[in-house]
Design a protein around this motif. Structure first.
Motif, short mmCIF file in Angstrom:
data_model
loop_
_atom_site.label_atom_id
_atom_site.label_comp_id
_atom_site.label_asym_id
_atom_site.label_seq_id
_atom_site.Cartn_x
_atom_site.Cartn_y
_atom_site.Cartn_z
N ASP A 78 -16.77 -4.06 4.33
CA ASP A 78 -16.33 -2.90 5.29
C ASP A 78 -15.88 -1.78 4.59
OD1 ASP A 78 -16.88 -4.81 7.04
OD2 ASP A 78 -15.51 -6.32 6.57
N ILE A 79 -15.65 -2.21 2.91
CA ILE A 79 -14.24 -0.95 2.21
C ILE A 79 -15.08 -0.16 1.83
CG2 ILE A 79 -13.36 -0.83 -0.03
CD1 ILE A 79 -12.62 -3.86 0.23
N ALA A 80 -16.37 0.23 1.61
CA ALA A 80 -17.41 0.62 1.57
C ALA A 80 -17.41 2.07 3.06
CB ALA A 80 -19.00 0.68 1.15
N GLY A 81 -17.56 1.59 3.92
CA GLY A 81 -17.79 2.31 4.98
C GLY A 81 -15.90 2.56 6.06
N ARG A 82 -15.22 2.20 4.87
CA ARG A 82 -13.61 2.52 5.46
C ARG A 82 -13.01 3.61 4.62
NH1 ARG A 82 -11.96 -2.95 5.98
NH2 ARG A 82 -10.76 -2.93 4.15
N SER A 83 -13.69 3.72 3.16
CA SER A 83 -13.42 5.17 2.38
C SER A 83 -14.63 5.78 2.17
CB SER A 83 -13.47 4.45 1.01
OG SER A 83 -15.22 3.42 0.64
N GLY A 110 -5.62 -9.38 -1.42
CA GLY A 110 -4.47 -8.64 -2.12
C GLY A 110 -4.73 -7.60 -3.59
N GLN A 111 -6.27 -8.09 -3.84
CA GLN A 111 -6.62 -7.57 -4.52
C GLN A 111 -6.51 -5.82 -4.77
OE1 GLN A 111 -10.72 -8.61 -5.81
NE2 GLN A 111 -11.02 -7.15 -7.26
N VAL A 112 -6.59 -5.06 -5.84
CA VAL A 112 -6.87 -3.40 -5.53
C VAL A 112 -8.16 -3.11 -5.92
CG1 VAL A 112 -5.19 -1.30 -6.05
CG2 VAL A 112 -3.63 -3.51 -5.53
N LEU A 113 -8.71 -2.00 -5.34
CA LEU A 113 -10.18 -2.02 -6.10
C LEU A 113 -9.79 -0.29 -5.85
CD1 LEU A 113 -12.58 -3.78 -4.04
CD2 LEU A 113 -12.12 -4.35 -6.15
N PHE A 114 -10.09 0.27 -7.00
CA PHE A 114 -10.18 2.02 -6.48
C PHE A 114 -12.45 2.34 -6.11
CE2 PHE A 114 -7.81 1.14 -10.54
CZ PHE A 114 -7.04 2.14 -10.49
N VAL A 115 -11.77 3.33 -4.82
CA VAL A 115 -12.75 3.33 -3.75
C VAL A 115 -12.94 4.96 -3.89
CG1 VAL A 115 -13.01 1.59 -3.31
CG2 VAL A 115 -11.62 3.41 -2.42
N PRO A 116 -14.19 5.14 -4.01
CA PRO A 116 -14.28 6.43 -4.32
C PRO A 116 -14.40 7.09 -2.52
CG PRO A 116 -16.77 5.67 -4.20
CD PRO A 116 -15.38 4.65 -3.93
N THR A 117 -13.75 8.79 -1.88
CA THR A 117 -13.27 8.85 -0.95
C THR A 117 -14.46 10.48 -0.98
OG1 THR A 117 -11.94 10.52 -1.93
CG2 THR A 117 -10.58 8.55 -1.37
N ASN A 118 -14.77 10.81 0.52
CA ASN A 118 -15.07 12.60 0.84
C ASN A 118 -14.37 13.33 0.61
OD1 ASN A 118 -17.16 10.45 1.94
ND2 ASN A 118 -16.72 10.92 3.79
N GLY A 119 -14.99 14.41 -0.67
CA GLY A 119 -13.84 15.40 -1.31
C GLY A 119 -14.10 16.06 -2.14
#
Length: 119
Positions: A78-83, A110-119
């Motif tokens: 889910d997180i990969a699809g949103r980010s 509540g865990q904070v993850l760093f995710v790649p974004t389109n850019g």
């Protein structure tokens, strides 16, 4: 008796000094050994420093990264699809794992993850 017979002619080898094996090493081998070690150290030093700019230039363009707080029931899929919706989810999940040093897919709310974004 003639005077010519009583005169001894000394050459470089008969000066009274005879070098044994250890003496020849100290006189010749040790300085050569020191020069070889210094040359190897200089080659290693200049070789490493000479390659550093080339290694830095091969990284390519930097990708933008954002942070996301994990919600209850969120998965990496889910997180990969949103980010990064336009990118492959599998590749994005692998990248999230690399960015956060994840060993598995277990996430905590509540865990904070760093995710790649389109850019």
């Amino acid at each position: 008796m003639s005077t010519a017979a009583s005169v001894q002619i000394r050459t470089a080898g008969s000066a009274g000094y005879h070098l044994n094996r250890r003496g020849r090493f100290l006189l010749v081998g040790f300085p050569v050994l020191v020069l070889v070690v210094l040359a190897a150290a200089a080659a290693a030093f200049f070789g490493i420093n000479g390659m550093a700019p080339a290694a830095a230039s091969e990284e390519g363009p930097s990708r933008s990264v954002d942070s996301v707080t994990v919600g209850y029931g969120d998965t990496l899929w889910d997180i990969a699809g949103r980010s990064a919706p336009d990118a492959s989810r599998n590749e994005t999940i692998l990248r999230i794992g690399e960015l956060n040093s994840l060993n598995g897919a277990d996430l905590q709310p509540g865990q904070v993850l760093f995710v790649p974004t389109n850019g």
